[in-house]
Design a protein around this motif. Sequence first.
Motif, short mmCIF file in Angstrom:
data_model
loop_
_atom_site.label_atom_id
_atom_site.label_comp_id
_atom_site.label_asym_id
_atom_site.label_seq_id
_atom_site.Cartn_x
_atom_site.Cartn_y
_atom_site.Cartn_z
N ALA A 147 0.86 -1.18 0.00
CA ALA A 147 0.00 0.00 0.00
C ALA A 147 0.89 1.23 0.00
CB ALA A 147 -0.92 0.00 1.22
N ALA A 148 0.80 2.03 -1.05
CA ALA A 148 1.53 3.29 -1.13
C ALA A 148 0.55 4.40 -0.78
CB ALA A 148 2.10 3.49 -2.53
N VAL A 149 0.83 5.13 0.29
CA VAL A 149 -0.08 6.16 0.78
C VAL A 149 0.62 7.51 0.73
CG1 VAL A 149 -1.45 6.93 2.76
CG2 VAL A 149 -1.18 4.48 2.31
N ASP A 150 -0.09 8.49 0.16
CA ASP A 150 0.41 9.87 0.08
C ASP A 150 -0.72 10.78 0.54
OD1 ASP A 150 1.74 12.22 -0.41
OD2 ASP A 150 1.62 12.09 -2.58
N GLY A 151 -0.66 11.18 1.81
CA GLY A 151 -1.74 12.00 2.36
C GLY A 151 -3.03 11.22 2.39
N ALA A 152 -4.05 11.71 1.70
CA ALA A 152 -5.36 11.06 1.66
C ALA A 152 -5.52 10.12 0.47
CB ALA A 152 -6.45 12.12 1.64
N LYS A 153 -4.49 9.99 -0.35
CA LYS A 153 -4.56 9.15 -1.56
C LYS A 153 -3.72 7.88 -1.38
CE LYS A 153 -6.84 12.29 -3.92
NZ LYS A 153 -8.21 12.11 -4.33
N ALA A 154 -4.12 6.82 -2.09
CA ALA A 154 -3.39 5.56 -1.98
C ALA A 154 -3.48 4.77 -3.28
CB ALA A 154 -3.95 4.72 -0.84
N VAL A 155 -2.52 3.85 -3.45
CA VAL A 155 -2.51 2.85 -4.51
C VAL A 155 -2.11 1.54 -3.83
CG1 VAL A 155 -1.40 2.07 -6.64
CG2 VAL A 155 -1.83 4.50 -6.29
N VAL A 156 -2.78 0.44 -4.21
CA VAL A 156 -2.50 -0.85 -3.58
C VAL A 156 -2.20 -1.90 -4.66
CG1 VAL A 156 -3.44 -2.69 -2.13
CG2 VAL A 156 -3.98 -0.31 -1.61
N TRP A 157 -1.10 -2.63 -4.47
CA TRP A 157 -0.73 -3.76 -5.32
C TRP A 157 -0.96 -5.02 -4.51
CZ3 TRP A 157 1.94 0.76 -5.28
CH2 TRP A 157 2.27 1.34 -6.50
N HIS A 158 -1.45 -6.07 -5.17
CA HIS A 158 -1.61 -7.36 -4.50
C HIS A 158 -1.11 -8.46 -5.43
CE1 HIS A 158 -3.83 -11.11 -3.47
NE2 HIS A 158 -3.29 -10.80 -2.31
N TYR A 159 -0.23 -9.30 -4.90
CA TYR A 159 0.30 -10.46 -5.62
C TYR A 159 -0.03 -11.70 -4.79
CZ TYR A 159 2.95 -6.72 -7.83
OH TYR A 159 3.29 -5.57 -8.49
N PRO A 203 -4.49 -14.07 -13.29
CA PRO A 203 -3.51 -12.98 -13.39
C PRO A 203 -2.41 -13.11 -12.34
CG PRO A 203 -5.76 -12.13 -13.04
CD PRO A 203 -5.80 -13.61 -12.91
N LEU A 204 -1.28 -12.44 -12.60
CA LEU A 204 -0.16 -12.44 -11.64
C LEU A 204 -0.52 -11.67 -10.38
CD1 LEU A 204 2.88 -11.80 -13.99
CD2 LEU A 204 2.27 -13.93 -12.85
N GLY A 205 -1.37 -10.69 -10.51
CA GLY A 205 -1.74 -9.86 -9.38
C GLY A 205 -2.69 -8.78 -9.82
N SER A 206 -2.85 -7.76 -8.97
CA SER A 206 -3.73 -6.66 -9.30
C SER A 206 -3.19 -5.37 -8.70
CB SER A 206 -5.15 -6.92 -8.78
OG SER A 206 -5.13 -7.11 -7.38
N VAL A 207 -3.62 -4.25 -9.27
CA VAL A 207 -3.24 -2.93 -8.76
C VAL A 207 -4.46 -2.02 -8.90
CG1 VAL A 207 -2.27 -2.18 -10.99
CG2 VAL A 207 -1.53 -1.06 -8.87
N THR A 208 -4.65 -1.17 -7.91
CA THR A 208 -5.78 -0.24 -7.93
C THR A 208 -5.39 1.04 -8.65
OG1 THR A 208 -5.18 0.95 -5.90
CG2 THR A 208 -6.52 -1.06 -5.65
N PRO A 209 -6.37 1.80 -9.13
CA PRO A 209 -6.06 3.17 -9.52
C PRO A 209 -5.88 3.99 -8.23
CG PRO A 209 -8.39 2.68 -9.88
CD PRO A 209 -7.74 1.41 -9.42
N VAL A 210 -5.39 5.20 -8.34
CA VAL A 210 -5.27 6.06 -7.16
C VAL A 210 -6.68 6.28 -6.61
CG1 VAL A 210 -4.64 8.35 -6.33
CG2 VAL A 210 -3.20 7.21 -8.02
N PHE A 211 -6.83 6.11 -5.30
CA PHE A 211 -8.15 6.33 -4.69
C PHE A 211 -8.01 7.12 -3.41
CE2 PHE A 211 -6.66 2.36 -2.89
CZ PHE A 211 -7.06 2.39 -1.56
N ASP A 212 -9.13 7.70 -2.98
CA ASP A 212 -9.18 8.52 -1.77
C ASP A 212 -9.44 7.61 -0.58
OD1 ASP A 212 -10.07 10.25 0.36
OD2 ASP A 212 -10.29 11.80 -1.16
N LEU A 213 -8.58 7.66 0.44
CA LEU A 213 -8.73 6.79 1.60
C LEU A 213 -10.04 7.02 2.34
CD1 LEU A 213 -5.08 6.92 2.95
CD2 LEU A 213 -6.26 4.93 2.00
N ALA A 214 -10.57 8.25 2.32
CA ALA A 214 -11.80 8.57 3.02
C ALA A 214 -13.01 7.88 2.38
CB ALA A 214 -12.02 10.07 3.09
N THR A 215 -13.02 7.80 1.07
CA THR A 215 -14.19 7.22 0.38
C THR A 215 -13.96 5.80 -0.07
OG1 THR A 215 -13.46 8.20 -1.72
CG2 THR A 215 -15.00 9.48 -0.40
N GLY A 216 -12.73 5.36 -0.12
CA GLY A 216 -12.42 4.00 -0.51
C GLY A 216 -12.37 3.82 -2.03
#
Length: 140
Positions: free
Chosen positions: A74-86, A121-134
């Motif tokens: 989970a890469a978090v920058d302030g209120a934004k995040a991106v998550v990779w899962h393998y 698939p090998l894994g998944s990655v999210t687009p950038v999302f707001d932690l408050a709204t999910g």
Amino acid sequence: MSVDGDEPEVLGSWQNKSLKTTDPGKTYAVTINLSDFTAESYKLYYGTDKGLDSKGLFSIPTSPTAQNRALMIAAVDGAKAVVWHYPKTSIIGADAVTMDPAALGEMPVKATVVALNQSTPLGSVTPVFDLATGLKAPAA
């Protein structure tokens, strides 16, 4: 994060210079610097599933074996995040342990992404999302 593999190559004929582009295989990996010197960190770095012995010591194996684990980043920058899962990675020590008096000691491990099978698939990655709204599904 890293990716290894050949570059796509354009193949052609005398009549058509760009007839086909190859699809070379790729290997994805993540290098992580572990800063906790625990039995779990040693297992990943030294490549064994054994823990501490009865004396509280960790035995370094003569033949290391990569450890298979799922990995989520989970890469978090302030209120934004991106998550990779393998779902499956193969983890083993990547480089020498560092002991710098001016910084943290580190044990680098490399987690190479491994296919569970050819149909998933090998894994998944999210687009950038707001932690408050999910994470929300995109509008159709």
